[in-house]
Design a protein around this motif. Structure first.
Motif, PDB file in Angstrom:
ATOM      1  N   THR A  50     -18.321   7.014 -12.130  1.00  0.00           N
ATOM      2  CA  THR A  50     -17.310   8.044 -12.326  1.00  0.00           C
ATOM      3  C   THR A  50     -16.116   7.437 -13.048  1.00  0.00           C
ATOM      4  O   THR A  50     -15.958   6.218 -13.101  1.00  0.00           O
ATOM      5  N   GLU A  51     -15.279   8.293 -13.573  1.00  0.00           N
ATOM      6  CA  GLU A  51     -14.112   7.813 -14.305  1.00  0.00           C
ATOM      7  C   GLU A  51     -13.176   7.084 -13.338  1.00  0.00           C
ATOM      8  O   GLU A  51     -12.761   7.648 -12.324  1.00  0.00           O
ATOM      9  N   PRO A  52     -12.825   5.827 -13.655  1.00  0.00           N
ATOM     10  CA  PRO A  52     -11.964   5.071 -12.753  1.00  0.00           C
ATOM     11  C   PRO A  52     -10.495   5.454 -12.913  1.00  0.00           C
ATOM     12  O   PRO A  52     -10.096   5.995 -13.938  1.00  0.00           O
ATOM     13  N   GLU A  53      -9.725   5.163 -11.883  1.00  0.00           N
ATOM     14  CA  GLU A  53      -8.284   5.395 -11.952  1.00  0.00           C
ATOM     15  C   GLU A  53      -7.592   4.309 -12.774  1.00  0.00           C
ATOM     16  O   GLU A  53      -6.535   4.536 -13.345  1.00  0.00           O
ATOM     17  N   GLN A  54      -8.197   3.123 -12.828  1.00  0.00           N
ATOM     18  CA  GLN A  54      -7.660   2.003 -13.591  1.00  0.00           C
ATOM     19  C   GLN A  54      -8.783   1.406 -14.424  1.00  0.00           C
ATOM     20  O   GLN A  54      -9.961   1.583 -14.097  1.00  0.00           O
ATOM     21  N   LYS A  56     -11.636  -0.922 -15.641  1.00  0.00           N
ATOM     22  CA  LYS A  56     -12.509  -1.808 -14.882  1.00  0.00           C
ATOM     23  C   LYS A  56     -13.772  -2.084 -15.671  1.00  0.00           C
ATOM     24  O   LYS A  56     -14.145  -1.321 -16.567  1.00  0.00           O
TER      25      LYS A  56
END
Length: 65
Positions: A50-54, A56
């Motif tokens: 899923t799309e990360p918040e930061q 990676k």
């Protein structure tokens, strides 16, 4: 479609140890890996990416030698 990271739980020399696959489901992702790599791809753990918040890393490769 979703992006899946498949990791083999057991891998040896000259075998695939992971995949990044676009598929509609975890089951379809594993089937695609099995079609490519053979029966031992059944030993995979499939994780939806899923799309990360930061930022990676989702895949890296290291060649020992």
């Amino acid at each position: 479609m979703k992006l899946y990271k498949l990791i083999r739980t057991i891998a040896d020399h000259d075998e695939y140890d992971g995949f990044i696959i676009w598929a509609n489901s975890k089951e379809e992702a594993i089937k695609l890996a099995v079609d490519k790599a053979g029966y031992y791809a059944y030993e995979c753990i499939a994780i939806e990416v899923t799309e990360p918040e930061q930022p990676k890393i989702i895949l890296s490769s290291f060649i020992a030698g």
